[in-house]
Design a protein around this motif. Structure first.
Motif, PDB file in Angstrom:
ATOM      1  N   ALA A 253       0.832  -1.210   0.000  1.00 55.53           N
ATOM      2  CA  ALA A 253       0.000   0.000   0.000  1.00 55.53           C
ATOM      3  C   ALA A 253       0.868   1.262   0.000  1.00 55.53           C
ATOM      4  CB  ALA A 253      -0.921  -0.005   1.219  1.00 55.53           C
ATOM      5  N   HIS A 254       2.143   1.141   0.356  1.00 55.93           N
ATOM      6  CA  HIS A 254       3.050   2.290   0.329  1.00 55.93           C
ATOM      7  C   HIS A 254       3.523   2.629  -1.095  1.00 55.93           C
ATOM      8  CE1 HIS A 254       3.220   2.499   4.627  1.00 55.93           C
ATOM      9  NE2 HIS A 254       3.837   1.341   4.763  1.00 55.93           N
ATOM     10  N   SER A 255       3.301   1.723  -2.035  1.00 53.70           N
ATOM     11  CA  SER A 255       3.812   1.899  -3.387  1.00 53.70           C
ATOM     12  C   SER A 255       3.044   2.991  -4.128  1.00 53.70           C
ATOM     13  CB  SER A 255       3.710   0.577  -4.164  1.00 53.70           C
ATOM     14  OG  SER A 255       3.989   0.783  -5.531  1.00 53.70           O
ATOM     15  N   ARG A 256       3.738   4.056  -4.496  1.00 51.74           N
ATOM     16  CA  ARG A 256       3.095   5.131  -5.267  1.00 51.74           C
ATOM     17  C   ARG A 256       2.635   4.619  -6.628  1.00 51.74           C
ATOM     18  NH1 ARG A 256       7.699   9.823  -4.719  1.00 51.74           N
ATOM     19  NH2 ARG A 256       8.024   9.678  -2.479  1.00 51.74           N
ATOM     20  N   ASN A 257       3.458   3.759  -7.235  1.00 51.94           N
ATOM     21  CA  ASN A 257       3.112   3.250  -8.550  1.00 51.94           C
ATOM     22  C   ASN A 257       1.866   2.382  -8.496  1.00 51.94           C
ATOM     23  OD1 ASN A 257       5.481   4.108 -10.378  1.00 51.94           O
ATOM     24  ND2 ASN A 257       6.480   3.332  -8.545  1.00 51.94           N
ATOM     25  N   ARG A 258       1.745   1.587  -7.463  1.00 58.34           N
ATOM     26  CA  ARG A 258       0.538   0.770  -7.307  1.00 58.34           C
ATOM     27  C   ARG A 258      -0.687   1.657  -7.104  1.00 58.34           C
ATOM     28  NH1 ARG A 258      -2.729  -2.604  -3.944  1.00 58.34           N
ATOM     29  NH2 ARG A 258      -2.599  -4.802  -4.571  1.00 58.34           N
ATOM     30  N   THR A 259      -0.546   2.684  -6.290  1.00 63.60           N
ATOM     31  CA  THR A 259      -1.658   3.614  -6.048  1.00 63.60           C
ATOM     32  C   THR A 259      -2.061   4.325  -7.333  1.00 63.60           C
ATOM     33  OG1 THR A 259      -0.932   3.951  -3.769  1.00 63.60           O
ATOM     34  CG2 THR A 259      -2.411   5.614  -4.713  1.00 63.60           C
ATOM     35  N   PHE A 260      -1.070   4.769  -8.093  1.00 61.11           N
ATOM     36  CA  PHE A 260      -1.318   5.418  -9.369  1.00 61.11           C
ATOM     37  C   PHE A 260      -2.085   4.486 -10.303  1.00 61.11           C
ATOM     38  CE2 PHE A 260       0.642   6.574 -13.631  1.00 61.11           C
ATOM     39  CZ  PHE A 260      -0.139   7.709 -13.828  1.00 61.11           C
ATOM     40  N   GLY A 261      -1.636   3.242 -10.398  1.00 58.67           N
ATOM     41  CA  GLY A 261      -2.314   2.262 -11.233  1.00 58.67           C
ATOM     42  C   GLY A 261      -3.727   1.969 -10.765  1.00 58.67           C
ATOM     43  N   LYS A 262      -3.923   1.962  -9.453  1.00 61.31           N
ATOM     44  CA  LYS A 262      -5.267   1.714  -8.905  1.00 61.31           C
ATOM     45  C   LYS A 262      -6.247   2.782  -9.371  1.00 61.31           C
ATOM     46  CE  LYS A 262      -7.686   1.009  -4.499  1.00 61.31           C
ATOM     47  NZ  LYS A 262      -7.512   0.932  -3.025  1.00 61.31           N
ATOM     48  N   TYR A 263      -5.819   4.034  -9.362  1.00 60.31           N
ATOM     49  CA  TYR A 263      -6.680   5.109  -9.857  1.00 60.31           C
ATOM     50  C   TYR A 263      -7.050   4.873 -11.319  1.00 60.31           C
ATOM     51  CZ  TYR A 263      -5.637   7.942  -5.690  1.00 60.31           C
ATOM     52  OH  TYR A 263      -5.534   8.426  -4.404  1.00 60.31           O
ATOM     53  N   LEU A 264      -6.079   4.442 -12.119  1.00 58.87           N
ATOM     54  CA  LEU A 264      -6.348   4.189 -13.529  1.00 58.87           C
ATOM     55  C   LEU A 264      -7.343   3.048 -13.686  1.00 58.87           C
ATOM     56  CD1 LEU A 264      -2.688   4.441 -14.869  1.00 58.87           C
ATOM     57  CD2 LEU A 264      -4.494   6.149 -15.124  1.00 58.87           C
ATOM     58  N   GLY A 265      -7.182   2.011 -12.874  1.00 58.52           N
ATOM     59  CA  GLY A 265      -8.120   0.889 -12.915  1.00 58.52           C
ATOM     60  C   GLY A 265      -9.522   1.284 -12.492  1.00 58.52           C
ATOM     61  N   GLN A 266      -9.614   2.275 -11.629  1.00 57.59           N
ATOM     62  CA  GLN A 266     -10.917   2.751 -11.168  1.00 57.59           C
ATOM     63  C   GLN A 266     -11.598   3.666 -12.175  1.00 57.59           C
ATOM     64  OE1 GLN A 266      -9.690   4.486  -7.445  1.00 57.59           O
ATOM     65  NE2 GLN A 266     -10.189   2.635  -6.264  1.00 57.59           N
ATOM     66  N   GLY A 267     -10.899   3.963 -13.271  1.00 60.36           N
ATOM     67  CA  GLY A 267     -11.520   4.736 -14.331  1.00 60.36           C
ATOM     68  C   GLY A 267     -11.070   6.173 -14.451  1.00 60.36           C
ATOM     69  N   TYR A 268     -10.162   6.610 -13.586  1.00 60.12           N
ATOM     70  CA  TYR A 268      -9.634   7.969 -13.712  1.00 60.12           C
ATOM     71  C   TYR A 268      -8.734   8.058 -14.943  1.00 60.12           C
ATOM     72  CZ  TYR A 268     -11.187   8.912  -8.920  1.00 60.12           C
ATOM     73  OH  TYR A 268     -11.938   9.079  -7.780  1.00 60.12           O
ATOM     74  N   SER A 269      -8.700   9.230 -15.562  1.00 62.86           N
ATOM     75  CA  SER A 269      -7.772   9.453 -16.668  1.00 62.86           C
ATOM     76  C   SER A 269      -6.352   9.537 -16.128  1.00 62.86           C
ATOM     77  CB  SER A 269      -8.127  10.745 -17.404  1.00 62.86           C
ATOM     78  OG  SER A 269      -7.835  11.876 -16.580  1.00 62.86           O
ATOM     79  N   VAL A 270      -5.385   9.465 -17.028  1.00 66.68           N
ATOM     80  CA  VAL A 270      -3.988   9.592 -16.611  1.00 66.68           C
ATOM     81  C   VAL A 270      -3.763  10.947 -15.939  1.00 66.68           C
ATOM     82  CG1 VAL A 270      -1.599   9.705 -17.422  1.00 66.68           C
ATOM     83  CG2 VAL A 270      -3.168   8.007 -18.386  1.00 66.68           C
ATOM     84  N   PHE A 271      -4.309  11.995 -16.533  1.00 62.41           N
ATOM     85  CA  PHE A 271      -4.162  13.336 -15.953  1.00 62.41           C
ATOM     86  C   PHE A 271      -4.776  13.387 -14.559  1.00 62.41           C
ATOM     87  CE2 PHE A 271      -5.946  17.550 -15.076  1.00 62.41           C
ATOM     88  CZ  PHE A 271      -4.818  18.342 -15.156  1.00 62.41           C
ATOM     89  N   ALA A 273      -5.370  10.895 -12.482  1.00 61.72           N
ATOM     90  CA  ALA A 273      -4.618  10.047 -11.551  1.00 61.72           C
ATOM     91  C   ALA A 273      -3.345  10.745 -11.086  1.00 61.72           C
ATOM     92  CB  ALA A 273      -4.285   8.711 -12.210  1.00 61.72           C
ATOM     93  N   ARG A 274      -2.664  11.429 -11.996  1.00 61.93           N
ATOM     94  CA  ARG A 274      -1.452  12.147 -11.615  1.00 61.93           C
ATOM     95  C   ARG A 274      -1.777  13.299 -10.659  1.00 61.93           C
ATOM     96  NH1 ARG A 274       2.292  13.575 -16.605  1.00 61.93           N
ATOM     97  NH2 ARG A 274       3.736  13.970 -14.868  1.00 61.93           N
ATOM     98  N   GLN A 275      -2.901  13.956 -10.873  1.00 58.16           N
ATOM     99  CA  GLN A 275      -3.307  15.032  -9.973  1.00 58.16           C
ATOM    100  C   GLN A 275      -3.650  14.495  -8.592  1.00 58.16           C
ATOM    101  OE1 GLN A 275      -2.108  17.617 -12.140  1.00 58.16           O
ATOM    102  NE2 GLN A 275      -3.586  18.666 -10.850  1.00 58.16           N
ATOM    103  N   LEU A 276      -4.331  13.356  -8.544  1.00 56.01           N
ATOM    104  CA  LEU A 276      -4.694  12.756  -7.261  1.00 56.01           C
ATOM    105  C   LEU A 276      -3.468  12.312  -6.468  1.00 56.01           C
ATOM    106  CD1 LEU A 276      -7.748  10.583  -8.379  1.00 56.01           C
ATOM    107  CD2 LEU A 276      -7.828  12.451  -6.709  1.00 56.01           C
ATOM    108  N   MET A 277      -2.421  11.893  -7.178  1.00 61.94           N
ATOM    109  CA  MET A 277      -1.214  11.422  -6.510  1.00 61.94           C
ATOM    110  C   MET A 277      -0.536  12.542  -5.740  1.00 61.94           C
ATOM    111  SD  MET A 277      -0.670   8.206  -6.898  1.00 61.94           S
ATOM    112  CE  MET A 277       1.055   8.143  -6.435  1.00 61.94           C
ATOM    113  N   GLY A 278      -0.412  13.707  -6.339  1.00 59.73           N
ATOM    114  CA  GLY A 278       0.276  14.817  -5.683  1.00 59.73           C
ATOM    115  C   GLY A 278       1.772  14.608  -5.538  1.00 59.73           C
ATOM    116  N   MET A 279       2.285  13.545  -6.094  1.00 59.89           N
ATOM    117  CA  MET A 279       3.728  13.251  -6.064  1.00 59.89           C
ATOM    118  C   MET A 279       4.054  12.380  -7.266  1.00 59.89           C
ATOM    119  SD  MET A 279       3.977  10.544  -2.868  1.00 59.89           S
ATOM    120  CE  MET A 279       3.271  11.684  -1.697  1.00 59.89           C
TER     121      MET A 279
END
Length: 329
Positions: A253-271, A273-279
Protein backbone atom coordinates in the motif's frame (compact mmCIF):
# COMPACT_ATOMS: atom_id res chain seq x y z
CA UNK A 1 33.48 8.68 5.73
CA UNK A 2 31.53 11.24 7.74
CA UNK A 3 29.89 13.59 5.22
CA UNK A 4 27.57 13.11 2.22
CA UNK A 5 25.72 15.56 -0.01
CA UNK A 6 22.13 14.59 -0.85
CA UNK A 7 20.35 16.05 -3.87
CA UNK A 8 16.55 15.91 -3.69
CA UNK A 9 13.79 16.84 -1.26
CA UNK A 10 11.25 14.03 -1.62
CA UNK A 11 10.27 11.20 0.72
CA UNK A 12 13.03 8.87 -0.52
CA UNK A 13 15.70 11.53 0.03
CA UNK A 14 14.22 12.29 3.45
CA UNK A 15 14.35 8.64 4.50
CA UNK A 16 17.97 8.36 3.37
CA UNK A 17 18.90 11.52 5.30
CA UNK A 18 17.26 10.01 8.38
CA UNK A 19 19.44 6.90 8.19
CA UNK A 20 22.62 8.85 7.56
CA UNK A 21 22.13 11.31 10.41
CA UNK A 22 21.27 8.48 12.80
CA UNK A 23 24.72 7.11 11.98
CA UNK A 24 26.31 10.49 12.76
CA UNK A 25 26.96 11.27 9.09
CA UNK A 26 26.80 14.99 8.37
CA UNK A 27 24.41 15.62 5.47
CA UNK A 28 24.61 18.60 3.12
CA UNK A 29 21.13 18.62 1.64
CA UNK A 30 19.96 20.35 -1.52
CA UNK A 31 16.24 21.08 -1.57
CA UNK A 32 14.71 23.10 -4.36
CA UNK A 33 11.91 24.80 -2.42
CA UNK A 34 12.92 27.55 0.07
CA UNK A 35 10.14 26.59 2.49
CA UNK A 36 11.60 23.10 2.78
CA UNK A 37 15.06 24.48 3.49
CA UNK A 38 13.69 26.78 6.21
CA UNK A 39 11.66 24.03 7.82
CA UNK A 40 14.59 21.60 7.92
CA UNK A 41 17.01 24.15 9.34
CA UNK A 42 14.55 25.58 11.88
CA UNK A 43 12.22 22.70 12.80
CA UNK A 44 14.01 19.56 11.52
CA UNK A 45 10.91 18.56 9.53
CA UNK A 46 10.36 18.19 5.80
CA UNK A 47 6.93 19.85 5.48
CA UNK A 48 6.09 18.16 2.18
CA UNK A 49 7.21 14.55 2.70
CA UNK A 50 7.24 12.28 5.78
CA UNK A 51 6.24 15.35 7.76
CA UNK A 52 5.63 13.21 10.86
CA UNK A 53 9.38 12.53 11.01
CA UNK A 54 11.63 14.65 13.22
CA UNK A 55 15.17 14.68 11.87
CA UNK A 56 18.42 15.49 13.66
CA UNK A 57 19.19 18.84 12.09
CA UNK A 58 22.33 19.27 14.15
CA UNK A 59 23.86 16.99 11.50
CA UNK A 60 22.14 18.64 8.51
CA UNK A 61 23.02 21.67 6.45
CA UNK A 62 20.12 22.33 4.07
CA UNK A 63 20.39 24.82 1.23
CA UNK A 64 18.79 25.74 -2.06
CA UNK A 65 22.23 26.45 -3.54
CA UNK A 66 23.05 23.36 -5.57
CA UNK A 67 26.64 24.27 -6.34
CA UNK A 68 27.36 24.86 -2.65
CA UNK A 69 25.92 21.51 -1.60
CA UNK A 70 27.84 19.59 -4.27
CA UNK A 71 31.09 21.29 -3.29
CA UNK A 72 30.80 20.45 0.42
CA UNK A 73 31.21 16.64 0.18
CA UNK A 74 33.34 14.07 -1.59
CA UNK A 75 30.30 11.79 -1.95
CA UNK A 76 27.17 13.03 -3.75
CA UNK A 77 23.88 11.11 -3.64
CA UNK A 78 21.18 11.86 -6.22
CA UNK A 79 17.65 11.10 -4.99
CA UNK A 80 15.47 12.96 -7.48
CA UNK A 81 12.81 11.64 -9.89
CA UNK A 82 14.35 10.40 -13.12
CA UNK A 83 12.38 12.98 -15.10
CA UNK A 84 14.17 15.77 -13.18
CA UNK A 85 17.70 14.36 -13.18
CA UNK A 86 18.65 15.99 -16.47
CA UNK A 87 17.55 19.48 -15.40
CA UNK A 88 19.26 19.16 -12.01
CA UNK A 89 22.52 18.02 -13.57
CA UNK A 90 22.38 20.81 -16.15
CA UNK A 91 22.99 23.22 -13.26
CA UNK A 92 26.16 21.38 -12.14
CA UNK A 93 29.40 22.14 -14.01
CA UNK A 94 31.12 18.99 -15.26
CA UNK A 95 34.27 19.65 -13.26
CA UNK A 96 32.34 19.85 -9.98
CA UNK A 97 31.84 16.06 -9.95
CA UNK A 98 35.14 15.10 -11.55
CA UNK A 99 36.71 13.88 -8.30
CA UNK A 100 33.54 12.85 -6.48
CA UNK A 101 32.03 9.45 -5.74
CA UNK A 102 28.44 9.51 -7.03
CA UNK A 103 25.55 7.42 -5.71
CA UNK A 104 22.22 7.18 -7.51
CA UNK A 105 18.91 6.44 -5.84
CA UNK A 106 17.04 7.16 -9.09
CA UNK A 107 14.76 4.57 -10.71
CA UNK A 108 13.89 5.43 -14.28
CA UNK A 109 15.36 6.19 -17.67
CA UNK A 110 16.79 9.62 -18.39
CA UNK A 111 16.52 11.91 -21.40
CA UNK A 112 15.50 11.26 -25.01
CA UNK A 113 18.02 8.43 -25.32
CA UNK A 114 16.41 6.59 -22.38
CA UNK A 115 19.70 6.14 -20.58
CA UNK A 116 20.10 4.39 -17.26
CA UNK A 117 20.83 6.93 -14.49
CA UNK A 118 24.38 5.62 -14.09
CA UNK A 119 25.01 5.82 -17.83
CA UNK A 120 23.58 9.32 -17.99
CA UNK A 121 25.75 10.54 -15.10
CA UNK A 122 28.84 8.85 -16.51
CA UNK A 123 28.34 10.61 -19.85
CA UNK A 124 27.38 13.98 -18.37
CA UNK A 125 30.29 14.18 -15.92
CA UNK A 126 32.88 11.84 -17.47
CA UNK A 127 32.63 9.51 -14.49
CA UNK A 128 34.49 6.21 -14.40
CA UNK A 129 32.90 2.94 -13.30
CA UNK A 130 34.77 3.03 -9.99
CA UNK A 131 33.23 6.44 -9.19
CA UNK A 132 29.64 5.23 -9.07
CA UNK A 133 27.22 3.16 -7.02
CA UNK A 134 23.45 2.81 -6.79
CA UNK A 135 20.99 2.06 -4.01
CA UNK A 136 18.50 -0.74 -4.53
CA UNK A 137 15.51 -1.86 -2.47
CA UNK A 138 13.10 -3.13 -1.41
CA UNK A 139 13.10 0.11 0.61
CA UNK A 140 9.85 2.01 1.09
CA UNK A 141 10.59 5.42 2.61
CA UNK A 142 7.56 5.20 4.91
CA UNK A 143 8.85 2.03 6.56
CA UNK A 144 12.39 3.36 6.92
CA UNK A 145 10.89 6.40 8.64
CA UNK A 146 9.26 4.06 11.17
CA UNK A 147 12.35 1.86 11.69
CA UNK A 148 10.79 -1.19 10.04
CA UNK A 149 13.28 -3.93 9.17
CA UNK A 150 14.65 -3.23 5.69
CA UNK A 151 17.26 -4.71 3.34
CA UNK A 152 19.19 -2.35 1.09
CA UNK A 153 21.66 -3.33 -1.62
CA UNK A 154 24.50 -1.05 -2.73
CA UNK A 155 25.56 -1.89 -6.27
CA UNK A 156 28.73 -0.99 -8.11
CA UNK A 157 32.23 -2.14 -9.01
CA UNK A 158 34.23 -0.26 -6.37
CA UNK A 159 33.64 -2.66 -3.50
CA UNK A 160 36.22 -0.94 -1.28
CA UNK A 161 34.47 2.44 -1.32
CA UNK A 162 31.00 0.87 -1.29
CA UNK A 163 31.94 -1.08 1.84
CA UNK A 164 32.71 2.21 3.61
CA UNK A 165 29.47 3.76 2.39
CA UNK A 166 27.54 0.69 3.57
CA UNK A 167 28.54 1.53 7.13
CA UNK A 168 26.82 4.90 6.72
CA UNK A 169 23.46 3.20 6.11
CA UNK A 170 23.63 0.05 8.26
CA UNK A 171 21.63 0.03 11.49
CA UNK A 172 19.57 -2.19 13.76
CA UNK A 173 16.70 -2.03 11.24
CA UNK A 174 18.71 -1.66 8.02
CA UNK A 175 20.80 -4.50 6.60
CA UNK A 176 23.05 -3.42 3.74
CA UNK A 177 24.19 -5.94 1.13
CA UNK A 178 26.55 -5.60 -1.85
CA UNK A 179 26.17 -6.49 -5.53
CA UNK A 180 28.47 -5.73 -8.47
CA UNK A 181 25.50 -5.83 -10.88
CA UNK A 182 24.64 -2.15 -11.15
CA UNK A 183 23.21 -2.33 -14.67
CA UNK A 184 20.97 -5.33 -14.05
CA UNK A 185 19.65 -3.89 -10.80
CA UNK A 186 19.00 -0.52 -12.46
CA UNK A 187 16.90 -2.18 -15.15
CA UNK A 188 15.09 -4.24 -12.53
CA UNK A 189 14.35 -1.10 -10.51
CA UNK A 190 12.91 0.62 -13.57
CA UNK A 191 10.82 -2.38 -14.56
CA UNK A 192 9.40 -3.03 -11.08
CA UNK A 193 7.78 0.43 -11.03
CA UNK A 194 5.92 -0.45 -14.22
CA UNK A 195 4.82 -3.73 -12.66
CA UNK A 196 3.55 -1.72 -9.68
CA UNK A 197 1.30 0.31 -11.98
CA UNK A 198 -0.06 -2.82 -13.66
CA UNK A 199 -0.75 -4.48 -10.28
CA UNK A 200 -2.49 -1.31 -9.14
CA UNK A 201 -4.68 -1.32 -12.24
CA UNK A 202 -5.61 -4.93 -11.50
CA UNK A 203 -6.66 -3.93 -7.99
CA UNK A 204 -8.68 -0.98 -9.29
CA UNK A 205 -10.43 -3.32 -11.72
CA UNK A 206 -11.27 -5.70 -8.83
CA UNK A 207 -9.20 -8.65 -9.97
CA UNK A 208 -8.46 -11.04 -7.12
CA UNK A 209 -5.38 -12.49 -5.49
CA UNK A 210 -5.22 -15.42 -7.92
CA UNK A 211 -4.90 -13.14 -10.94
CA UNK A 212 -2.47 -10.87 -9.09
CA UNK A 213 -0.21 -13.86 -8.47
CA UNK A 214 -0.30 -14.70 -12.18
CA UNK A 215 0.59 -11.09 -13.01
CA UNK A 216 3.61 -11.14 -10.73
CA UNK A 217 4.74 -14.55 -12.01
CA UNK A 218 4.62 -13.21 -15.55
CA UNK A 219 6.45 -10.07 -14.43
CA UNK A 220 9.32 -12.19 -13.15
CA UNK A 221 9.37 -14.04 -16.46
CA UNK A 222 9.47 -10.72 -18.38
CA UNK A 223 12.34 -9.47 -16.24
CA UNK A 224 14.14 -12.71 -17.01
CA UNK A 225 13.80 -11.92 -20.72
CA UNK A 226 14.77 -8.27 -20.37
CA UNK A 227 18.05 -8.64 -18.49
CA UNK A 228 19.85 -10.97 -20.92
CA UNK A 229 18.65 -8.77 -23.80
CA UNK A 230 20.47 -5.78 -22.27
CA UNK A 231 23.61 -7.84 -21.63
CA UNK A 232 23.05 -8.98 -18.04
CA UNK A 233 23.43 -12.74 -17.67
CA UNK A 234 23.41 -15.41 -14.95
CA UNK A 235 21.29 -13.36 -12.55
CA UNK A 236 19.60 -14.97 -9.56
CA UNK A 237 16.22 -13.27 -9.92
CA UNK A 238 15.10 -14.49 -6.52
CA UNK A 239 17.50 -12.10 -4.76
CA UNK A 240 15.94 -9.23 -2.83
CA UNK A 241 17.19 -6.45 -5.13
CA UNK A 242 15.39 -8.06 -8.08
CA UNK A 243 12.36 -10.04 -6.96
CA UNK A 244 12.04 -8.48 -3.52
CA UNK A 245 11.85 -4.96 -4.91
CA UNK A 246 9.37 -6.08 -7.57
CA UNK A 247 7.12 -7.78 -5.01
CA UNK A 248 6.96 -4.87 -2.59
CA UNK A 249 6.21 -2.43 -5.40
CA UNK A 250 3.46 -4.66 -6.74
CA UNK A 251 1.80 -5.48 -3.43
CA UNK A 252 2.48 -2.74 -0.87
CA UNK A 253 0.00 0.00 0.00
CA UNK A 254 3.05 2.29 0.33
CA UNK A 255 3.81 1.90 -3.39
CA UNK A 256 3.10 5.13 -5.27
CA UNK A 257 3.11 3.25 -8.55
CA UNK A 258 0.54 0.77 -7.31
CA UNK A 259 -1.66 3.61 -6.05
CA UNK A 260 -1.32 5.42 -9.37
CA UNK A 261 -2.31 2.26 -11.23
CA UNK A 262 -5.27 1.71 -8.90
CA UNK A 263 -6.68 5.11 -9.86
CA UNK A 264 -6.35 4.19 -13.53
CA UNK A 265 -8.12 0.89 -12.92
CA UNK A 266 -10.92 2.75 -11.17
CA UNK A 267 -11.52 4.74 -14.33
CA UNK A 268 -9.63 7.97 -13.71
CA UNK A 269 -7.77 9.45 -16.67
CA UNK A 270 -3.99 9.59 -16.61
CA UNK A 271 -4.16 13.34 -15.95
CA UNK A 272 -6.65 12.87 -13.10
CA UNK A 273 -4.62 10.05 -11.55
CA UNK A 274 -1.45 12.15 -11.61
CA UNK A 275 -3.31 15.03 -9.97
CA UNK A 276 -4.69 12.76 -7.26
CA UNK A 277 -1.21 11.42 -6.51
CA UNK A 278 0.28 14.82 -5.68
CA UNK A 279 3.73 13.25 -6.06
CA UNK A 280 5.73 11.50 -8.76
CA UNK A 281 5.01 7.89 -9.67
CA UNK A 282 8.29 6.93 -11.34
CA UNK A 283 6.66 4.19 -13.39
CA UNK A 284 4.79 6.77 -15.47
CA UNK A 285 8.00 8.09 -17.03
CA UNK A 286 9.78 4.72 -16.88
CA UNK A 287 7.11 3.09 -19.03
CA UNK A 288 7.79 5.34 -22.01
CA UNK A 289 11.56 5.05 -21.73
CA UNK A 290 11.66 1.29 -21.25
CA UNK A 291 9.11 0.73 -24.02
CA UNK A 292 11.46 2.46 -26.47
CA UNK A 293 14.35 0.26 -25.32
CA UNK A 294 12.34 -2.94 -25.44
CA UNK A 295 10.96 -2.15 -28.91
CA UNK A 296 14.50 -1.62 -30.21
CA UNK A 297 15.45 -5.02 -28.79
CA UNK A 298 12.47 -6.76 -30.40
CA UNK A 299 11.11 -8.09 -27.09
CA UNK A 300 7.47 -8.93 -26.41
CA UNK A 301 6.62 -7.95 -22.80
CA UNK A 302 2.81 -7.93 -22.37
CA UNK A 303 2.77 -6.22 -18.96
CA UNK A 304 4.94 -3.37 -20.20
CA UNK A 305 2.82 -3.06 -23.36
CA UNK A 306 -0.35 -2.89 -21.25
CA UNK A 307 1.05 -0.08 -19.12
CA UNK A 308 2.25 1.81 -22.19
CA UNK A 309 -1.07 1.66 -24.02
CA UNK A 310 -3.01 2.83 -20.97
CA UNK A 311 -0.58 5.62 -20.10
CA UNK A 312 0.42 6.91 -23.53
CA UNK A 313 -2.20 5.65 -25.99
CA UNK A 314 -5.04 6.55 -23.60
CA UNK A 315 -6.58 3.09 -23.89
CA UNK A 316 -9.04 2.06 -21.17
CA UNK A 317 -7.50 -0.18 -18.51
CA UNK A 318 -10.48 -2.52 -18.55
CA UNK A 319 -10.08 -3.16 -22.29
CA UNK A 320 -6.33 -3.62 -22.06
CA UNK A 321 -6.69 -6.13 -19.25
CA UNK A 322 -9.06 -8.24 -21.33
CA UNK A 323 -6.29 -8.41 -23.91
CA UNK A 324 -3.67 -9.05 -21.23
CA UNK A 325 -5.67 -12.00 -19.90
CA UNK A 326 -5.07 -13.75 -23.23
CA UNK A 327 -1.37 -12.91 -23.36
CA UNK A 328 -0.16 -14.16 -19.99
CA UNK A 329 0.09 -17.70 -18.64
Amino acid sequence: MNEISVIGGGSWATALVKILTENSIHVNWYMRRPEQVRSINQDAINPDYLSFLKLDNTKIYASGQLDEIVARSKVVLFAVPSAHLDSVCAAIPKEDLAEKFVITAVKGTVGPENLLPSAYLARRFDLKDFQQAMIAGPCHAEEIARNKKTYMTLCGLNETVISKISNCFASSYMQVNYSPDMIGVEYAAIYKNIVGIVCGMAEGLHYGDNFMAVLVANAIDELGLLLPAVGVHNVRLGRSMYLGDLLVTGYSAHSRNRTFGKYLGQGYSVFEARQLMGMVAEGYFATKGLMATVTSLGLNLPLLQTAYRVLYKRMAAIDEFKLLERNIR
